[in-house]
Design an enzyme around this catalytic site. Structure first.
Site, PDB file in Angstrom:
ATOM      1  N   TYR A 146       0.834  -1.201   0.000  1.00 43.39           N
ATOM      2  CA  TYR A 146       0.000   0.000   0.000  1.00 43.39           C
ATOM      3  C   TYR A 146       0.865   1.245   0.000  1.00 43.39           C
ATOM      4  O   TYR A 146       2.072   1.187   0.251  1.00 43.39           O
ATOM      5  CB  TYR A 146      -0.954   0.012   1.198  1.00 43.39           C
ATOM      6  CG  TYR A 146      -0.322   0.432   2.509  1.00 43.39           C
ATOM      7  CD1 TYR A 146       0.557  -0.410   3.177  1.00 43.39           C
ATOM      8  CD2 TYR A 146      -0.591   1.678   3.072  1.00 43.39           C
ATOM      9  CE1 TYR A 146       1.143  -0.024   4.372  1.00 43.39           C
ATOM     10  CE2 TYR A 146       0.003   2.075   4.276  1.00 43.39           C
ATOM     11  CZ  TYR A 146       0.862   1.217   4.917  1.00 43.39           C
ATOM     12  OH  TYR A 146       1.444   1.610   6.088  1.00 43.39           O
ATOM     13  N   ARG A 202       7.871   3.592  -4.928  1.00 46.17           N
ATOM     14  CA  ARG A 202       8.058   2.734  -3.748  1.00 46.17           C
ATOM     15  C   ARG A 202       7.036   1.594  -3.756  1.00 46.17           C
ATOM     16  O   ARG A 202       7.351   0.461  -3.381  1.00 46.17           O
ATOM     17  CB  ARG A 202       7.948   3.567  -2.466  1.00 46.17           C
ATOM     18  CG  ARG A 202       8.245   2.769  -1.206  1.00 46.17           C
ATOM     19  CD  ARG A 202       8.317   3.649   0.028  1.00 46.17           C
ATOM     20  NE  ARG A 202       7.021   4.241   0.345  1.00 46.17           N
ATOM     21  CZ  ARG A 202       6.827   5.142   1.323  1.00 46.17           C
ATOM     22  NH1 ARG A 202       7.843   5.539   2.071  1.00 46.17           N
ATOM     23  NH2 ARG A 202       5.627   5.622   1.532  1.00 46.17           N
ATOM     24  N   ARG A 228      -7.791 -21.754  -0.233  1.00 55.80           N
ATOM     25  CA  ARG A 228      -6.765 -20.972   0.455  1.00 55.80           C
ATOM     26  C   ARG A 228      -5.471 -21.787   0.538  1.00 55.80           C
ATOM     27  O   ARG A 228      -5.489 -22.930   1.016  1.00 55.80           O
ATOM     28  CB  ARG A 228      -7.271 -20.635   1.850  1.00 55.80           C
ATOM     29  CG  ARG A 228      -6.256 -19.995   2.772  1.00 55.80           C
ATOM     30  CD  ARG A 228      -6.898 -19.727   4.133  1.00 55.80           C
ATOM     31  NE  ARG A 228      -5.944 -19.195   5.092  1.00 55.80           N
ATOM     32  CZ  ARG A 228      -5.163 -19.926   5.877  1.00 55.80           C
ATOM     33  NH1 ARG A 228      -5.216 -21.249   5.828  1.00 55.80           N
ATOM     34  NH2 ARG A 228      -4.336 -19.343   6.725  1.00 55.80           N
ATOM     35  N   HIS A 272      -1.175 -21.147   1.518  1.00 55.25           N
ATOM     36  CA  HIS A 272      -0.162 -20.176   1.928  1.00 55.25           C
ATOM     37  C   HIS A 272       0.698 -19.760   0.744  1.00 55.25           C
ATOM     38  O   HIS A 272       1.001 -18.597   0.566  1.00 55.25           O
ATOM     39  CB  HIS A 272       0.729 -20.752   3.033  1.00 55.25           C
ATOM     40  CG  HIS A 272       0.095 -20.702   4.396  1.00 55.25           C
ATOM     41  ND1 HIS A 272      -0.972 -21.479   4.746  1.00 55.25           N
ATOM     42  CD2 HIS A 272       0.380 -19.950   5.489  1.00 55.25           C
ATOM     43  CE1 HIS A 272      -1.314 -21.218   5.985  1.00 55.25           C
ATOM     44  NE2 HIS A 272      -0.509 -20.282   6.466  1.00 55.25           N
ATOM     45  N   LYS A 316       6.595  -1.790   2.086  1.00 53.39           N
ATOM     46  CA  LYS A 316       5.397  -1.187   2.693  1.00 53.39           C
ATOM     47  C   LYS A 316       4.206  -2.108   2.445  1.00 53.39           C
ATOM     48  O   LYS A 316       3.429  -1.918   1.503  1.00 53.39           O
ATOM     49  CB  LYS A 316       5.162   0.215   2.115  1.00 53.39           C
ATOM     50  CG  LYS A 316       4.203   1.064   2.945  1.00 53.39           C
ATOM     51  CD  LYS A 316       4.265   2.510   2.512  1.00 53.39           C
ATOM     52  CE  LYS A 316       3.236   3.381   3.192  1.00 53.39           C
ATOM     53  NZ  LYS A 316       3.412   3.527   4.629  1.00 53.39           N
ATOM     54  N   GLU A 350      12.128   3.103  14.016  1.00 57.44           N
ATOM     55  CA  GLU A 350      11.205   4.089  13.433  1.00 57.44           C
ATOM     56  C   GLU A 350       9.913   4.066  14.239  1.00 57.44           C
ATOM     57  O   GLU A 350       9.763   3.291  15.173  1.00 57.44           O
ATOM     58  CB  GLU A 350      10.934   3.785  11.963  1.00 57.44           C
ATOM     59  CG  GLU A 350      10.269   2.442  11.728  1.00 57.44           C
ATOM     60  CD  GLU A 350      10.007   2.142  10.251  1.00 57.44           C
ATOM     61  OE1 GLU A 350       9.860   3.078   9.453  1.00 57.44           O
ATOM     62  OE2 GLU A 350       9.925   0.949   9.923  1.00 57.44           O
ATOM     63  N   LEU A 360      11.283   1.716   6.966  1.00 66.17           N
ATOM     64  CA  LEU A 360      10.711   2.119   5.679  1.00 66.17           C
ATOM     65  C   LEU A 360      11.464   3.354   5.180  1.00 66.17           C
ATOM     66  O   LEU A 360      11.744   4.271   5.961  1.00 66.17           O
ATOM     67  CB  LEU A 360       9.230   2.463   5.851  1.00 66.17           C
ATOM     68  CG  LEU A 360       8.536   2.832   4.538  1.00 66.17           C
ATOM     69  CD1 LEU A 360       8.323   1.589   3.668  1.00 66.17           C
ATOM     70  CD2 LEU A 360       7.204   3.518   4.784  1.00 66.17           C
TER      71      LEU A 360
HETATM   72  N1  PDD Z   1       2.974   5.503   7.074  1.00 61.94           N
HETATM   73  N2  PDD Z   1       7.585   4.201   8.695  1.00 61.94           N
HETATM   74  C1  PDD Z   1       6.437   3.513   8.689  1.00 61.94           C
HETATM   75  C2  PDD Z   1       6.390   2.191   9.381  1.00 61.94           C
HETATM   76  C3  PDD Z   1       5.302   4.046   8.035  1.00 61.94           C
HETATM   77  O1  PDD Z   1       4.159   3.359   8.026  1.00 61.94           O
HETATM   78  C4  PDD Z   1       5.390   5.329   7.428  1.00 61.94           C
HETATM   79  C5  PDD Z   1       4.226   5.962   6.727  1.00 61.94           C
HETATM   80  C6  PDD Z   1       6.609   6.011   7.485  1.00 61.94           C
HETATM   81  C7  PDD Z   1       6.784   7.355   6.838  1.00 61.94           C
HETATM   82  O2  PDD Z   1       6.794   7.239   5.446  1.00 61.94           O
HETATM   83  P1  PDD Z   1       6.279   8.416   4.502  1.00 61.94           P
HETATM   84  O3  PDD Z   1       7.086   9.605   4.840  1.00 61.94           O
HETATM   85  O4  PDD Z   1       6.549   7.912   3.122  1.00 61.94           O
HETATM   86  O5  PDD Z   1       4.811   8.619   4.796  1.00 61.94           O
HETATM   87  C8  PDD Z   1       7.698   5.408   8.105  1.00 61.94           C
HETATM   88  C9  PDD Z   1       1.791   5.962   6.366  1.00 61.94           C
HETATM   89  C10 PDD Z   1       1.600   7.441   6.422  1.00 61.94           C
HETATM   90  C11 PDD Z   1       0.615   5.169   6.860  1.00 61.94           C
HETATM   91  O6  PDD Z   1       0.801   3.986   7.091  1.00 61.94           O
HETATM   92  O7  PDD Z   1      -0.487   5.705   7.000  1.00 61.94           O
END
Ligand code: PDD
Length: 295
Positions: free
Chosen positions: A39, A58, A108, A110, A155, A187, A211
């Protein structure tokens, strides 16, 4: 034409624009069954997407990284543009959400579904109000063990550790949870973390432990433009309480000063000048993007 809130908002699912209330995903969808998908969240400022290309690149990288054969990530930009029109989101701020899963298949299994299983692609747009009041007073954060997998650079919608961490934060009256692994701050649950140590900006290096935040990249650029010394070096939890400044960044938080960690004040509990400077620089980029964006 519909409004952006309520049941009548328009979403996009597998090539079709339709009311959200009519959108249906199969119970066999692997996003639902396994969290098997990718996503993105893109910020929209006065109708213009901010850094859409970096976000969609990304997405493409995540899809390749988890072996979902969807070659059309960059085309989702046009889908998002139309969603902004359909939902009348050109005036204020908004976010665009896009998700691609490995698709629906029965029975289903895996392992991957049969060749030819079509990925499920979804996009929506919603109004957004920046967290400026919180920014003015600064955010509290709590720390949590980083129990996530070893590919946090992807992501994916597999977000259970992040949702559990965020719930811990909410229950503690905090705005964000910050992951700690082996004494190192990796993070936030949905943000990247920064500190200022002896006048030098510091953020975790780009490894699979975090990320590659689009906002992190932009903030790095802004810091370098403004001549602030920066190092991509891990922050240790034991350093955090003594930081000159601590802040978060993300698509929705922008640059968000942190004023307490686990109930202990940082910087005496007040937002700092470096975070303010970087927020101004980021905001300038967003507003310039508005001028430059095709409308
Ligand atoms: N999340 N780290 C994680 C684990 C994240 O989920 C996000 C962003 C970031 C920051 O990334 P960016 O600057 O590209 O938004 C870092 C989004 C906003 C979300 O899950 O809603």
């Amino acid at each position: 034409m519909t409004t952006s809130t309520g049941a009548s908002r328009t979403v996009w699912l597998d090539g079709v624009f339709l009311p959200a209330a009519e959108a249906r995903v199969s119970v066999d969808d692997r996003g639902f069954l396994f969290g098997d998908g990718a996503y993105e969240v893109v910020r929209v400022v006065r109708g213009a997407m901010f850094e859409a290309e970096r976000h969609l690149r990304r997405l493409d990288r995540t899809l390749q990284g988890i072996g979902i054969g969807y070659g059309r990530a960059m085309e989702l930009r046009e889908v998002a543009e139309r969603l902004l029109d359909e939902n009348r989101l050109r005036e204020d701020e908004a976010t665009v959400y896009v998700q691609v899963t490995r698709g629906a298949a029965s029975p289903r299994t895996h392992h991957f579904p049969p060749a030819g299983t079509r990925p499920t692609a979804y996009a929506s747009a919603a109004p957004f109000v920046p967290f400026d009041a919180l920014r003015a007073r600064g955010a509290a954060v709590v720390t949590v063990p980083d129990i996530r997998w070893a590919r946090c650079d992807l992501k994916t919608v597999n977000l259970l550790p992040n949702t559990l961490a965020k719930q811990r934060a909410v229950e503690a009256g905090a705005a964000e949870a910050v992951f700690v692994r082996d004494g190192i701050v990796t993070e936030g649950a949905s943000s990247n973390v920064w500190g200022v140590v002896r006048g030098v900006l510091r953020t975790h290096p780009m490894t699979p432990a975090i990320l590659a935040g689009v906002t992190r990249e932009v903030v790095l650029e802004v810091a370098r433009e403004r001549g602030l010394p920066v190092e991509e070096v891990p922050l240790f939890l034991e350093e955090v309480r003594g930081l000159e400044e601590c802040f978060l960044c993300s698509t929705t938080l922008d640059v968000m000063p942190v004023v307490s960690v686990d109930g202990e004040p940082v910087r005496g509990g007040s937002p700092g000048p470096v975070a303010r400077l970087l927020q101004e620089g980021l905001r300038e980029r967003m507003d310039t993007g508005v001028l430059a964006a095709p409308r």
